[in-house]
Enzyme design. Sequence first.
Site, PDB file in Angstrom:
ATOM      1  N   TYR A 134     -22.986  24.864 -37.563  1.00 19.72           N
ATOM      2  CA  TYR A 134     -23.081  25.446 -38.758  1.00 19.72           C
ATOM      3  C   TYR A 134     -21.783  26.413 -39.072  1.00 19.72           C
ATOM      4  O   TYR A 134     -21.876  27.434 -38.290  1.00 19.72           O
ATOM      5  CB  TYR A 134     -24.344  26.269 -38.792  1.00 19.72           C
ATOM      6  N   LYS A 190     -22.219  21.309 -40.688  1.00 22.84           N
ATOM      7  CA  LYS A 190     -22.424  21.920 -41.803  1.00 22.84           C
ATOM      8  C   LYS A 190     -21.258  22.805 -42.078  1.00 22.84           C
ATOM      9  O   LYS A 190     -21.047  23.867 -41.887  1.00 22.84           O
ATOM     10  CB  LYS A 190     -23.742  22.864 -41.932  1.00 22.84           C
TER      11      LYS A 190
END
Length: 293
Positions: free
Chosen positions: A138, A166
């Site tokens: 992330y 992400k």
Amino acid sequence: MSQRDLKGLFSALLVSFDEQGNINEKGLRQIIRYNIDVNHMDGLYVGGSTGENFMLSTDEKKRIFEIAKDEAKDSLTLIAQVGSVNLKESVELAKFVTDLGYDAISAVTPFYYKFTFDEIKNYYNTIIGAVDNRMIIYSIPFLTGVDMSLSQFGELFSNPKIVGVKFTQADFYLLERIRKTFPDKLIYAGFDEMLLPATVLGVDGAIGSTYNINGRRGRQIFELAKAQKITEALEVQHVTNDLITDILDNGLYGTIKLLLQEAGVDAGYCREPMKKYTPEMVARAKEIYKKYF
């Protein structure tokens, strides 16, 4: 380990709290159902920034992971964000959600302290090394202060259990380089307002907060762009970005919750220190809902 496909559109799941800041289980289940039954999301990203995760205790995080899995069952893909500055907590949560049957885990880059890349790499390898699961990095530099280079992503991706990222940043040159260099890794667009250009650059999906209420437009943008119908996709992106501008001007997470309230979902309140709703904020949310939905 789950072999469920991880591609597609994911809502970064909101969490309903009561006025005292406690988890509102009934409301949380309604948010999950709305994402399944109305937004028709491919999956949920549970425990991220949108879920106010970094203001929660370990036990509260576990309870949210349990509720999401119990309500969703196997109807869509579930990714659990387990990242924390406390590595022991991250490992504990990774084991917990893997035992629950989550399809993948994700972890934000460790933040606040200026960690070296070797420390960041050890953090990811430690978490994913503790479980039989798949890891999504992330990357959200504007909140964490952690920027990683193409070669550093490559070092992380050298671990076969780290399957994607992400990508919540506006550096689309880096996005294009990651896509070209690592064609077998998953990339999720993290900025809802830039879904169209990210899809053109070849992302495998998207994870975003506004999909909790605007998932159907997100789906239109994603599918039209993949079909190379760029003009049509841009029209929907324009409307989406008008909506996002209005949401941001009124308070991001609170306004999305208030919009869900207008849609009949008990989305509750935000946890302090996020601000309480003012009468003006509530009135504006009603105007926004009427305008766009």
